[in-house]
Write a protein that holds these residues in place. Structure first.
Motif, PDB file in Angstrom:
ATOM      1  N   LEU A  69       0.597  -1.242  -0.852  1.00 48.22           N
ATOM      2  CA  LEU A  69      -0.878  -0.012  -0.191  1.00 48.22           C
ATOM      3  C   LEU A  69       0.711   1.064  -0.204  1.00 48.22           C
ATOM      4  O   LEU A  69      -0.007   1.733  -0.707  1.00 48.22           O
ATOM      5  CB  LEU A  69      -1.344   0.303   1.100  1.00 48.22           C
ATOM      6  N   TYR A  72       2.469   1.508  -3.299  1.00 48.56           N
ATOM      7  CA  TYR A  72       0.809   1.863  -4.781  1.00 48.56           C
ATOM      8  C   TYR A  72       0.187   3.186  -4.272  1.00 48.56           C
ATOM      9  O   TYR A  72      -1.039   3.271  -4.757  1.00 48.56           O
ATOM     10  CB  TYR A  72       0.351   0.870  -5.037  1.00 48.56           C
ATOM     11  N   SER A  73       1.321   4.073  -3.543  1.00 54.70           N
ATOM     12  CA  SER A  73       0.325   5.644  -2.756  1.00 54.70           C
ATOM     13  C   SER A  73      -1.981   4.886  -2.704  1.00 54.70           C
ATOM     14  O   SER A  73      -1.889   5.900  -3.058  1.00 54.70           O
ATOM     15  CB  SER A  73       0.394   6.603  -3.761  1.00 54.70           C
ATOM     16  N   ASN A  75      -2.659   2.417  -3.564  1.00 56.88           N
ATOM     17  CA  ASN A  75      -4.061   1.819  -4.198  1.00 56.88           C
ATOM     18  C   ASN A  75      -4.751   0.158  -4.037  1.00 56.88           C
ATOM     19  O   ASN A  75      -3.668  -0.235  -4.069  1.00 56.88           O
ATOM     20  CB  ASN A  75      -3.701   1.762  -5.580  1.00 56.88           C
ATOM     21  N   ARG A  78      -4.559  -2.377  -6.568  1.00 60.26           N
ATOM     22  CA  ARG A  78      -2.722  -2.061  -7.285  1.00 60.26           C
ATOM     23  C   ARG A  78      -2.126  -3.714  -6.351  1.00 60.26           C
ATOM     24  O   ARG A  78      -1.073  -4.683  -6.404  1.00 60.26           O
ATOM     25  CB  ARG A  78      -2.149  -1.775  -7.533  1.00 60.26           C
ATOM     26  N   ASP A 104     -11.447  -1.370   1.208  1.00 61.51           N
ATOM     27  CA  ASP A 104     -11.454   0.633   1.501  1.00 61.51           C
ATOM     28  C   ASP A 104     -12.496   1.229   1.042  1.00 61.51           C
ATOM     29  O   ASP A 104     -13.706   0.616   0.679  1.00 61.51           O
ATOM     30  CB  ASP A 104      -9.432   1.166   0.912  1.00 61.51           C
ATOM     31  N   GLU A 106     -13.557   2.203  -1.546  1.00 61.63           N
ATOM     32  CA  GLU A 106     -13.804   1.769  -3.333  1.00 61.63           C
ATOM     33  C   GLU A 106     -14.150   0.213  -3.653  1.00 61.63           C
ATOM     34  O   GLU A 106     -14.907   0.134  -4.413  1.00 61.63           O
ATOM     35  CB  GLU A 106     -12.556   2.707  -4.273  1.00 61.63           C
ATOM     36  N   ARG A 107     -13.128  -0.406  -3.054  1.00 58.70           N
ATOM     37  CA  ARG A 107     -13.159  -1.765  -3.432  1.00 58.70           C
ATOM     38  C   ARG A 107     -13.799  -2.624  -1.807  1.00 58.70           C
ATOM     39  O   ARG A 107     -12.830  -2.182  -0.815  1.00 58.70           O
ATOM     40  CB  ARG A 107     -11.886  -2.120  -3.543  1.00 58.70           C
TER      41      ARG A 107
END
Length: 176
Positions: A69, A72-73, A75, A78, A104, A106-107
């Motif tokens: 994490l 990949y900032s 994301n 990813r 999170d 979004e996912r």
């Protein structure tokens, strides 16, 4: 002796996402802990993760996911894909016996040592000994109640705890 523990459920519903885990850890036919914390926040509190399986293995995976994490900032998708690739191919990691749920804003993702990164169609995930019970309860509550995500998680955990001998009513709940 086989260590049995864990029910973790995550629900994405009505613009909210919540995750709950029980606190029971069982060694053989004896409960050895009642208030274990099986879910935790990562990446500045923006990701909630839960595990099922061996505790040391889970902590290793939490650390690895946190590293991904950061790389990949934040994301999550990813980071999860990279973790799953490493988990499957690394000689040490592939021996780990655990599953993870990570969410999170979004996912919602299920990760396994087989290289799986699965995002459910309905926003509901559950793992562990009582996972099937919690999953079924959450699906029914989403479809047939006016409850929000945290209430559904808590109720699903209570139902799982009433059915699964490896799940108790010491529920830890996190909400995004």
């Amino acid at each position: 002796m086989q260590v049995r523990s864990t029910t973790v459920v995550a629900v994405r519903h009505r613009e909210m996402v919540a995750m709950a885990g029980d606190g029971q850890v069982t060694l053989g036919n004896v409960v050895v802990k009642h208030q274990a914390r099986k879910i935790r926040r990562l990446y500045h509190g923006r990701v909630i993760t839960g595990f099922a399986g061996a505790t040391a293995d889970a902590f290793t995976l939490f650390d690895k996911l946190e590293q991904q994490l950061e790389q990949y900032s934040g994301n999550l998708l990813r980071a999860a894909v990279e973790l799953a690739k490493e988990w499957r191919t690394d000689r040490m990691l592939r021996r780990l016996e655990a599953m993870m749920v990570a969410v999170d804003a979004e996912r919602s993702l299920l990760l396994s040592g087989n290289g799986d990164v699965i995002e459910p169609d309905d926003g509901i995930l559950a793992i562990g000994s009582g996972g099937p019970y919690a999953h079924a309860a959450a699906k029914a509550l989403v479809a047939h109640s006016g409850l929000d995500a945290p209430e559904i998680c808590r109720a699903a955990m209570e139902i799982a705890g009433g059915l699964c001998i490896y799940t108790n009513d010491s529920i830890h709940l996190e909400v995004l």
